[in-house]
Each structure stands twice: as structure tokens, then as C-alpha cells.
Design a protein around this motif. Structure first.
Motif, PDB file in Angstrom:
ATOM      1  N   ALA A   1      35.035 -58.708  34.399  1.00 32.31           N
ATOM      2  CA  ALA A   1      33.604 -58.683  34.688  1.00 32.31           C
ATOM      3  C   ALA A   1      33.239 -57.501  35.577  1.00 32.31           C
ATOM      4  CB  ALA A   1      33.184 -59.987  35.360  1.00 32.31           C
ATOM      5  N   GLN A   2      34.001 -57.315  36.637  1.00 32.06           N
ATOM      6  CA  GLN A   2      33.661 -56.251  37.572  1.00 32.06           C
ATOM      7  C   GLN A   2      33.915 -54.865  36.991  1.00 32.06           C
ATOM      8  OE1 GLN A   2      31.903 -55.976  39.961  1.00 32.06           O
ATOM      9  NE2 GLN A   2      32.430 -53.853  40.394  1.00 32.06           N
TER      10      GLN A   2
ATOM     11  N   ALA B   1      31.245 -53.536  34.877  1.00 28.77           N
ATOM     12  CA  ALA B   1      30.096 -52.967  35.582  1.00 28.77           C
ATOM     13  C   ALA B   1      30.459 -51.633  36.214  1.00 28.77           C
ATOM     14  CB  ALA B   1      29.604 -53.943  36.644  1.00 28.77           C
TER      15      ALA B   1
ATOM     16  N   ARG C   1      35.786 -63.227  43.453  1.00 25.26           N
ATOM     17  CA  ARG C   1      34.968 -62.565  42.437  1.00 25.26           C
ATOM     18  C   ARG C   1      33.490 -62.648  42.791  1.00 25.26           C
ATOM     19  NH1 ARG C   1      37.121 -62.417  37.333  1.00 25.26           N
ATOM     20  NH2 ARG C   1      39.107 -62.058  38.305  1.00 25.26           N
ATOM     21  N   GLY C   2      33.066 -63.850  43.165  1.00 26.96           N
ATOM     22  CA  GLY C   2      31.657 -64.062  43.486  1.00 26.96           C
ATOM     23  C   GLY C   2      31.224 -63.243  44.696  1.00 26.96           C
TER      24      GLY C   2
ATOM     25  N   ALA D   1      34.058 -53.319  46.814  1.00 22.10           N
ATOM     26  CA  ALA D   1      32.662 -53.617  46.469  1.00 22.10           C
ATOM     27  C   ALA D   1      31.720 -52.557  47.045  1.00 22.10           C
ATOM     28  CB  ALA D   1      32.281 -55.004  46.984  1.00 22.10           C
TER      29      ALA D   1
ATOM     30  N   PHE E   1      28.445 -56.168  46.164  1.00 23.32           N
ATOM     31  CA  PHE E   1      28.201 -54.996  45.333  1.00 23.32           C
ATOM     32  C   PHE E   1      26.719 -54.889  44.957  1.00 23.32           C
ATOM     33  CE2 PHE E   1      27.804 -53.652  40.837  1.00 23.32           C
ATOM     34  CZ  PHE E   1      28.064 -52.299  41.005  1.00 23.32           C
ATOM     35  N   HIS E   2      26.164 -55.967  44.426  1.00 22.98           N
ATOM     36  CA  HIS E   2      24.772 -55.901  43.961  1.00 22.98           C
ATOM     37  C   HIS E   2      23.787 -55.783  45.117  1.00 22.98           C
ATOM     38  CE1 HIS E   2      25.501 -56.251  39.732  1.00 22.98           C
ATOM     39  NE2 HIS E   2      26.323 -57.256  39.937  1.00 22.98           N
TER      40      HIS E   2
ATOM     41  N   HIS F   1      32.580 -60.467  45.755  1.00 26.63           N
ATOM     42  CA  HIS F   1      32.565 -59.064  45.339  1.00 26.63           C
ATOM     43  C   HIS F   1      31.251 -58.736  44.635  1.00 26.63           C
ATOM     44  CE1 HIS F   1      33.497 -55.469  43.045  1.00 26.63           C
ATOM     45  NE2 HIS F   1      34.497 -55.240  43.874  1.00 26.63           N
ATOM     46  N   GLN F   2      30.889 -59.550  43.701  1.00 29.11           N
ATOM     47  CA  GLN F   2      29.652 -59.323  42.950  1.00 29.11           C
ATOM     48  C   GLN F   2      28.440 -59.300  43.872  1.00 29.11           C
ATOM     49  OE1 GLN F   2      28.970 -58.853  39.648  1.00 29.11           O
ATOM     50  NE2 GLN F   2      31.164 -58.572  39.329  1.00 29.11           N
TER      51      GLN F   2
END
Ligand code: ATP
Ligand code: MG
Length: 565
Positions: free
Chosen positions: A495-496, A499, A311-312, A266, A318-319, A314-315
Motif C-alpha cells: 500500500a505504501q 503511493a 501501517r496506519g 513517513a 505521511f498524509h 505511517h499513512q
């Protein structure tokens, strides 16, 4: 073959110790974590001979009552959890009741502890796993654990110890990790009697500066993001401050230093567009979440974790990091109304590969009366490479190719966020050998691949064919592109990857489409470029992490000319 038989208790502990106590630094880590769990506010570390001779930690924490002293060295005896439920929501560093027992199996340990309202302290020594009777001792409330002669009874392991300097280096790193995580506590570190660190409680930034250098603190941005129960905070080094080695990367989960592939990925993704090649970012980041959302019981040294919602997490990381790293060139909002329309027209012209431009069609010069925008107004072009502009502070130098590349990339990214990448069918499909898992991944992720501009079909049990590729990349090595996309899809999910890989594609495309050096630009075009930079996120560095512009203030210039003002 021998018969099966039960191992003696000491040997069991020594085998277990192999997992927990790898070297003096692992002893230090366990002792420090115990002090943290005891609620200490002052922690003193003393090492001799890189810790091989002695690792001692003193704290002013809760202490241990006399009745519990013996149990401190017993395996699987802990005050920190009592049930599976506790384990699943563990908020302390320790929970196994394993560390002191393991250490005592391979070293001489002395524990002196005084509980907060005990009349005096008690001391207990253990050697090769066997504790003696506690004896009264004197000390203020808190605990001292001294570990001497590591591996004295397991000579084979002692041989694995490295030089004093190396072992001290590992201890120093462990100390730094803990001290970075707890700027609210006081720490000191002595090696062979000499003080090597002395830290009073201080704000997190000051602690980071003290341990990682003032340059790190100066070249980093604060991060503080929340989403529901998740929080990411700390300091992220700017791309310009990246290093050649990954030696300043500190990531903590609920205060625990971890090395986690998911989190590392991430972070890498967040820096991806702005870091050049193998450059390594520096950072100190703390992720806080409900302890029930993370399993710390996966690794003997607890440096790996497993997230319930990988997943959550990581997102989120990352963001949050990406946003913190993405300030635009404009410090303060300026009205662009007067230049916006001509800006986009010129931008369109710039984006063309056509070297010929109709300057007569360019709009009128900019109003001089308006407050100068942050990057100022263009003066001239230097050697077809740099744009010179004048702003309030002085002279601005812009690398026009790098700046334009960045602007294009951000624009395409925005366009992509709205839809899918433009595809081009290949006249001859590119067929490549693939493993069964790759073929399955391609089938499972058809939609994601198409959004990325790739159309893959199964050509045989071990063959895939690329039938369409991103328009701007159709001439490149599309099979290699497909392969790495499949690998990432398999590992991180659609999803990742959608992006992350997008950005890489965009960086390549932008580089080809950006205005080349040695192109003559009109003043209007240059001004348009400056305005676009001000409006573009991350325009301070190009897609490879190099700066896109540089400010020379009047004071800088005065200095250059030895001119006092
Ligand atoms: N510095 C200290 N201050 C107060 N109590 C301590 C200290 N060090 C150890 N203890 C007590 O001794 C017990 C055993 O410590 P040990 O490190 O072996 O196990 P743990 O911390 O419970 O679990 P882990 O093996 O995961 O570290 C702890 O549960 C705690 O009650
Ligand atoms: Mg412990």
C-alpha cells in the motif's frame, strides 16, 4: 573457564548502568524526565564541565515523601507503574525504576526532596550505589538531584568521555529536546555557572523560534491533523528552508523524543517530491495517540518505539504532513472560469514535445477588466527561460520548465490515483539476478507491481525478468527500478510503496515531458501556465525543491532604484 556464580549487586547495577548512562547527557535526560513525571512547572539545569563533573536538576514537582526516599535509588522500584497493564498503557516518561539506581551505581548522587505537604525537605546521598540515612534539609516543595563525578568508580568508562565542549553539546541537545516538547513549562540551563538558556512558558511556535532560530519559525508551516484518536501537530519547515544536515528534526510520540525508522520514512516520503537530493527538512512534530497503541519498552534509552498499527500510523503521518506542505500558489480563490477552457487546451499543446505551435488557433487575450489572478498576466518571456508577469503586487518571475514539470507531475499523479500506470511490453525482457526473498516478494506483490507499471516473472530460482515497464520509462534501467521497488515492498508493504514510488516515477517522467527551455511561448500559453500553477498543489516549488516562481513587489523595485514613494 570459570564456574557460574552470581554477580554482586553493585556490579549488576554497573552493568545495567552501561545501558542507561552512556554519558552526562543520558543522566540529564533521565533527571529531566523524572521532573516532567513529577508535574514540575519550573525546571533548572546546572552543568559543570560538560556534565562530567556535575549534572544537577531542580524542579518544583510533587517531591518524594521521606519513606520513599531510599526506594528512589533501589533498582526496579518505581511509583509509575505497578502491573503489566500499567506498562502497556504507560503515559509517563519513566516506568522501569532503573534510572536513579543506575546513575547512583556510577556516580555520587545527592537527592533533596520535599513533598508538597511535608514540613521540610529530606536529603539523601548515595555513592557507588549505597544510600546513606536521610537527613532533614531545607528547600521549597520539589526535588533537586545532583549527580557528581560521573564514572568516578569505573575509570575505564570515564576514559570514553569526550571533551567538555562535546559533552556539553550532547547535554544541550537533550535539554532542547525536552524544552521543545514542553513549551508550557519554564526552563533554564547553566553551564559552568553561566546561563546558556532561559525560557519562560510560551506558545509552541515561540518556543521553537527560541530554540531553533527565528528563520526556522518563519520558514515553516503549522501542522495540525486528527484522525480518530491520532493527532499530529507542530511545525514543518518548508522545502525551501531545508538544510544540509539533519540537525533540526524533532519527532515526538506522546511527548517522548524518538528516532524511529517508520516515522522517519513517513516524513521523508511526505517531503519527497519537493526536496532536492540530500537536503534535510527541519521539523518539530508531535504525534499523540492512545498509549496502548505504542510500546515504548523496546530500547534502553526509550528512543525507539513500536506501534501496534504501524501501517496506519505511517499513512496518517505521511498524509497529514503532505497536506500541510501542499498549499497551491493561489492564496485566495479566484474565478478561473474565463480561462479554464483555454488553459487546458494550451496545456495540452505545451505538453507536446512539438516545438511548432499554431498561434492563430490560440484563443482571444484574457479580459483585462477581471480581478487579476494571484500570479497575474504574462508580459513577456525572458531568454527562453523565464516568464515575466504583472500582478497586483508587482512583477512575477516564473521558471517555466520547473513550473511546468510540477504541473505535469501533479496531473499525472491525479490520473494515476484514478487507475494504473500505463505499461509498455519490452521486446526483450530484462533479466536480472535476484535473491530468494526478492523472488518471493515479486510473487507476493504481483498486483501492486502491475499497478506501478511493472510486470515481473520468475525466470529461475535466482532470476527475475521484467516483461513490461512504465511506458515513459521503458528505455531506462528497468531492472534497477524493479530492484528498489522490491526492496521497498518488502519493507513497507504494497500500500505504501504504491503511493511513494509512484511519485518518484512521476517526477522522472514529468521532467522529460515538461516544456524545455528556449521554447518560445505565446502570451496566451504563458497565461495558461500561470493559471495552471494557481490551480496546482505544491506549485510553489519544482519536483526538486527549487522555487518555481518569485515575486518582486513594486516596493522591491523602488528600492532597487533608490526611489522613495
Ligand atoms: N524529580 C523527581 N520528583 C519526584 N519524584 C521523583 C523524582 N525523581 C525520581 N522520583 C521518584 O523516584 C523513582 C525512581 O526514579 P527513576 O528515574 O529511577 O525510575 P522511574 O522514573 O520510575 O523509571 P525509569 O527508570 O524508566 O526512569 C520514581 O518512580 C519517582 O517516584
Ligand atoms: Mg525516571
Amino acid at each position: 573457564m570459570r564456574n557460574i556464580r552470581e554477580l554482586p549487586e553493585l556490579l549488576i547495577s554497573q552493568i545495567a548502568a552501561g545501558e542507561v548512562v552512556e554519558r552526562p547527557a543520558s543522566v540529564l535526560k533521565e533527571l529531566l524526565e523524572n521532573s516532567l513525571d513529577a508535574g514540575a512547572t519550573q525546571i533548572q539545569v546546572a552543568l559543570d564541565q560538560g556534565g562530567a563533573q556535575r549534572v544537577q536538576v531542580d524542579d518544583d514537582g510533587a517531591g518524594i515523601v521521606r519513606e520513599d526516599l531510599g526506594l528512589a535509588f533501589a533498582r526496579h522500584a518505581t511509583s509509575k507503574i505497578g502491573s503489566l497493564e500499567d506498562l502497556e498503557g504507560v503515559a509517563t516518561m519513566g516506568f522501569r525504576g532503573e534510572a536513579l539506581a543506575s546513575i547512583a551505581a556510577v556516580a555520587r548522587v545527592e537527592l533533596v526532596s520535599r513533598a508538597r505537604n511535608a514540613a521540610h525537605a529530606w536529603s539523601l546521598a548515595a555513592e557507588g550505589g549505597a544510600p546513606r540515612e536521610p537527613r532533614p534539609a531545607a528547600r521549597a516543595p520539589g526535588t533537586t538531584v545532583a549527580v557528581q563525578d560521573l564514572y568516578f568508580n569505573t575509570p575505564a568508562r570515564r576514559k570514553f568521555l569526550r571533551t567538555e565542549a562535546t559533552e556539553f553539546g550532547h547535554c544541550d541537545e537533550v535539554f532542547r529536546r525536552v524544552a521543545l516538547a514542553r513549551p508550557d513549562l519554564a526552563f533554564s540551563l547553566k553551564h559552568n555557572g553561566r546561563v546558556s538558556a532561559h525560557l519562560a512558558p510560551q506558545p509552541a511556535e515561540a518556543r521553537a523560534a527560541a530554540l531553533l532560530g527565528a528563520e526556522f519559525a518563519a520558514a515553516s508551516v503549522p501542522v495540525d491533523a486528527r484522525a480518530g484518536p491520532l493527532r499530529l501537530h507542530g511545525l514543518a519547515g518548508t522545502p525551501q528552508a531545508a538544510r544540509n544536515r539533519a540537525d533540526a528534526q524533532y519527532f515526538y510520540v506522546n511527548g517522548r523524543f524518538v528516532r524511529d525508522r517508520l516515522l522517519a520514512h513517513a516524513v521523508r516520503e511526505a517531503y519527497r517530491d519537493t526536496l532536492h537530493g540530500e537536503r534535510q527538512p527541519a521539523f518539530v512534530l508531535f504525534l499523540e495517540l492512545d498509549p496502548r497503541g505504542v510500546d515504548v519498552n523496546v530500547h534502553p534509552a526509550k528512543t525507539e518505539v513500536r506501534f501496534r498499527d504501524a501501517r496506519g500510523i505511517h499513512q496518517f503521518v505521511f498524509h497529514a504532513l503532505k497536506r500541510a506542505l501542499a498549499p497551491s500558489a493561489a492564496e485566495s480563490p479566484v474565478s478561473y472560469a474565463t480561462v479554464a477552457s483555454q488553459g487546458s487546451a494550451i496545456q495540452a499543446a505545451l505538453a507536446m514535445q512539438e516545438p511548432v505551435m499554431d498561434y492563430r488557433a490560440a484563443p482571444a487575450p484574457l479580459p483585462v477588466s477581471a480581478k487579476a489572478p494571484p500570479l497575474g498576466y504574462a508580459l513577456a518571456q525572458l531568454h527562453g527561460v523565464y516568464v515575466l508577469a504583472q500582478n497586483e503586487a508587482g512583477l512575477v518571475l516564473v521558471d517555466m520548465h520547473a513550473a511546468h514539470e510540477r504541473i505535469l507531475m501533479e496531473k499525472m499523479k491525479a490520473g494515476l490515483d484514478a487507475g494504473a500506470i500505463e505499461r509498455q511490453r519490452l521486446l526483450v525482457p530484462a533479466v536480472f539476478r535476484a535473491e530468494a526473498l526478492e523472488v518471493a516478494t515479486a510473487e507476493d506483490n504481483r498486483e501492486a507491481l502491475e499497478q506501478l507499471g511493472l510486470e515481473l516473472t520468475v525466470a529461475g530460482p535466482n532470476e527475475l525478468a521484467v516483461r513490461a515497464a512504465p511506458a515513459l520509462l521503458a528505455g531506462g534501467d528497468v531492472a534497477a527500478l524493479a530492484r528498489s521497488l522490491l526492496a521497498e515492498l518488502r519493507e513497507f508493504g504494497a500500500a505504501q510503496v504504491l503511493a511513494a514510488r509512484q511519485n518518484e516515477l512521476l517526477a522522472t517522467m514529468a521532467c522529460h515531458a515538461a516544456v524545455r527551455a528556449n521554447r518560445q511561448l505565446s502570451v496566451t500559453e504563458m497565461n495558461a501556465l500561470l493559471r495552471e500553477m494557481e490551480q496546482t498543489e505544491r506549485s510553489g516549488s519544482c519536483n526538486h525543491g527549487r522555487p518555481t516562481w518569485y515575486q518582486l513587489t513594486l516596493a522591491d523595485l523602488d528600492k532597487l532604484f533608490l526611489r522613495g514613494r
